[in-house]
Design a protein around this motif. Structure first.
Motif, short mmCIF file in Angstrom:
data_model
loop_
_atom_site.label_atom_id
_atom_site.label_comp_id
_atom_site.label_asym_id
_atom_site.label_seq_id
_atom_site.Cartn_x
_atom_site.Cartn_y
_atom_site.Cartn_z
N ALA A 107 0.93 -0.97 0.28
CA ALA A 107 -0.16 -0.36 0.03
C ALA A 107 0.71 1.29 -0.37
O ALA A 107 0.53 2.13 0.58
CB ALA A 107 -1.17 0.34 1.31
N ALA A 108 2.08 1.03 -0.24
CA ALA A 108 2.70 2.54 -0.76
C ALA A 108 4.19 1.92 -2.13
O ALA A 108 3.85 0.96 -2.18
CB ALA A 108 3.77 2.25 0.37
N VAL A 109 4.53 3.06 -1.53
CA VAL A 109 5.93 3.25 -3.16
C VAL A 109 7.68 3.10 -2.19
O VAL A 109 8.01 4.09 -1.05
CB VAL A 109 5.73 4.32 -4.17
N VAL B 158 -3.40 -3.99 -4.70
CA VAL B 158 -2.16 -3.05 -4.74
C VAL B 158 -2.56 -1.59 -5.30
O VAL B 158 -1.68 -0.68 -4.68
CB VAL B 158 -0.92 -3.31 -4.80
N GLN B 159 -2.83 -1.68 -5.76
CA GLN B 159 -3.42 0.28 -6.93
C GLN B 159 -4.32 0.53 -6.63
O GLN B 159 -4.22 1.33 -6.44
CB GLN B 159 -3.98 -0.77 -8.70
N ARG C 79 -5.04 0.28 -3.18
CA ARG C 79 -4.73 0.93 -2.09
C ARG C 79 -3.71 1.88 -1.97
O ARG C 79 -3.73 2.53 -0.78
CB ARG C 79 -4.37 -0.43 -0.76
N THR C 80 -3.08 1.80 -2.89
CA THR C 80 -1.92 2.72 -3.56
C THR C 80 -1.95 4.23 -3.90
O THR C 80 -2.39 4.00 -5.38
CB THR C 80 -0.82 2.22 -3.91
N ALA D 59 3.24 5.95 1.43
CA ALA D 59 2.34 5.70 1.34
C ALA D 59 1.85 7.18 0.84
O ALA D 59 1.41 8.24 1.31
CB ALA D 59 1.80 4.99 3.43
#
Ligand SMILES: [Fe+2]
Length: 368
Positions: free
Chosen positions: A250-252, A310-311, A313-314, A368
Motif C-alpha cells: 500500500a505504498a511505494v 495494490v493499485q 490501496r495505493t 504511503a
C-alpha cells in the motif's frame, strides 16, 4: 535474586508452535509504538520498576498460561519485572537482549506460484519487518534479499529438499545489513545483483530483460530505478513479482536516501516511470515486497496482494507524474537510523562484529 532468561530463538520457537506463554512488554508507550512482539501485552511499568515502586505490575495477571516472558529494550528492566513476578510465584523469565536482540527473530509463510513448478517461502524478520524469499523448483533454490543469518536459509532449504544455487538482491539496502554475500560464499551459490558501480566485491551483474533460472522456473529482471538507481524487480514465471523496496502493498519506495534534494526529485520522476512499467503487468500478478511496516504475526499467512489490490490501496499509483512527484517529496518519513553506515557496509559487503546496535529500529523505506 536473578530471574532466568530466555533467548530470542527459544521465544521464537515457543511462538511458532503456539505454546501457552504471555509476553509482557514493560517499555514506555512511545517505545512500544515503534515496534512490538506480535501478541504481546503491554504494561507501561518502566518508570515504576526502575524506581523500585512496590506496586509495579501488582495488577498484572498472565493471559495465556502461567508462563510469562518479560520484555524491555535491552533486557535489564525486563529482568526487574521477571524478578517481581517470580516473587509473586509466577513462572516469569526475561527476554535476553530485549527488543534489540528480538530484531533478528523470524517466521515463515509458504505460497505456491500459480501455474508454475516453483514454490515460494517468505521469510519474515518479524523483529524488523524485512521480508526475504526462498524460491524452489525441481530441487534448486534461489534466495532474494537475505536479511537473516545464512543458517536460517540453509535450514529452510533443507526442510524442502532444495539446494541454494543463486542468491539475488533487489538493491543496495539502507535499513538492514545484507547477508547475501555471506550466504553465497557459504553455499557456493552464484551471487547476482543488479548492475551498479556502487559495489566493491565480485558479483554477477543482472540487466533489464535477463532471466535467472531456478530449476525449471525463471525470474525475469526488471530494472526499476527510483528508490535507488540500481533497484530491480524479479518476475517469477509471469505470475509473482518480487518488488524489493520499489513497490509495497500500500505504498511505494522512498526516493531520497543517499540523495540530495535535487537528486530525490529526479529519482521520484524515474520511480514514476518504473512503477508505470510494473502496473502494466497483469492485475492478478502476486506482489511480494521486501518490507512490511508492522511486526509480522506467527500466523503463516503470506504478506502479499495482487497487483490489482495494490493499485486500489495505493493512491500514489493513480496520480499524474507531477502530482506523484510533489506528493512523494512532501510525505517522506524520517530517515532510517544509521542508514549511511549500513549502506557503506552493504556496498563493501562486510558485516560488523555486532549488528544489533546498527540495525536497531523499524525499517522506513516506504512512502504511503
Ligand atoms: Fe531499500
Amino acid at each position: 535474586m536473578t530471574a532466568p532468561t530466555i533467548s530470542t530463538e527459544a521465544l521464537r520457537e515457543l511462538l511458532e508452535r503456539e505454546a501457552a506463554v504471555t509476553v509482557l512488554d514493560v517499555r514506555p508507550a512511545a517505545e512500544r509504538a515503534e515496534w512490538a512482539i506480535p501478541g504481546s501485552v503491554h504494561v507501561d511499568a518502566y518508570d515504576a520498576l526502575r524506581r523500585g515502586d512496590p506496586t509495579a505490575l501488582a495488577d498484572f495477571h498472565p493471559t495465556n498460561g502461567r508462563r510469562v516472558v518479560t520484555v524491555c529494550a535491552a533486557g535489564k528492566t525486563s529482568m526487574l519485572a521477571a524478578e517481581r513476578l517470580r516473587a509473586r510465584g509466577l513462572d516469569a523469565v526475561s527476554l535476553e537482549g530485549g527488543m534489540r536482540a528480538w530484531s533478528l527473530a523470524w517466521n515463515t509463510a509458504e505460497l505456491p506460484c500459480p501455474e508454475s513448478t516453483a514454490w515460494i517461502v517468505q521469510l519474515r524478520r518479524t523483529g524488523k519487518g524485512c521480508l526475504s524469499y526462498l524460491i524452489g523448483s525441481n530441487g534448486d533454490a534461489v534466495v532474494i534479499d537475505a536479511s537473516l543469518d545464512p543458517q536460517v536459509y540453509h535450514r529452510v532449504a533443507d526442510e524442502h529438499g532444495w539446494r541454494i544455487r543463486t542468491v539475488l538482491e533487489t538493491h543496495v539496502h539502507a535499513d538492514h545489513l545484507s547477508r547475501a554475500r555471506g550466504l553465497a560464499a557459504d553455499t557456493g551459490a552464484r551471487l547476482c545483483l543488479p548492475t551498479t558501480d556502487r559495489i566493491s566485491f565480485q558479483y554477477a551483474p543482472l540487466n533489464d530483460g535477463d532471466t535467472v533460472r531456478v530449476g525449471s522456473a525463471g525470474l525475469r529482471v526488471f530494472h526499476t530505478p527510483g528508490h535507488t538507481p540500481e533497484s530491480a524487480c524479479y518476475l517469477l514465471d509471469e505470475r509473482a513479482l518480487f518488488t524489493g523496496d520499489t513497490l509495497f502493498l500500500a505504498a511505494v519506495g522512498r526516493p531520497d536516501l543517499e540523495a540530495t534534494t535535487e537528486q530525490s526529485r529526479s529519482r521520484a520522476h524515474v520511480l514514476y516511470a518504473s512503477l508505470q512499467r510494473l502496473v502494466a503487468l497483469p492485475p492478478e500478478t502476486v506482489v511480494l515486497p521486501a518490507h512490511t511496516s508492522e511486526p509480522v504475526a506467527f500466523d503463516g499467512r503470506p504478506i502479499s496482494a495482487t497487483l490489482r489490490e495494490v493499485q486500489q490501496r495505493t493512491s500514489l499509483l493513480r496520480e499524474t507524474e507531477e502530482t506523484f512527484v510533489s506528493q512523494i517529496l512532501t510525505r517522506l518519513p524520517p530517515t532510517p537510523p544509521n542508514h549511511h553506515r549500513i549502506v557503506a557496509l552493504n556496498e563493501a559487503g562486510t558485516l560488523p562484529d555486532d549488528s544489533t546496535e546498527l540495525e536497531a529500529g523499524a525499517n522506513r523505506c516506504a512512502v504511503a
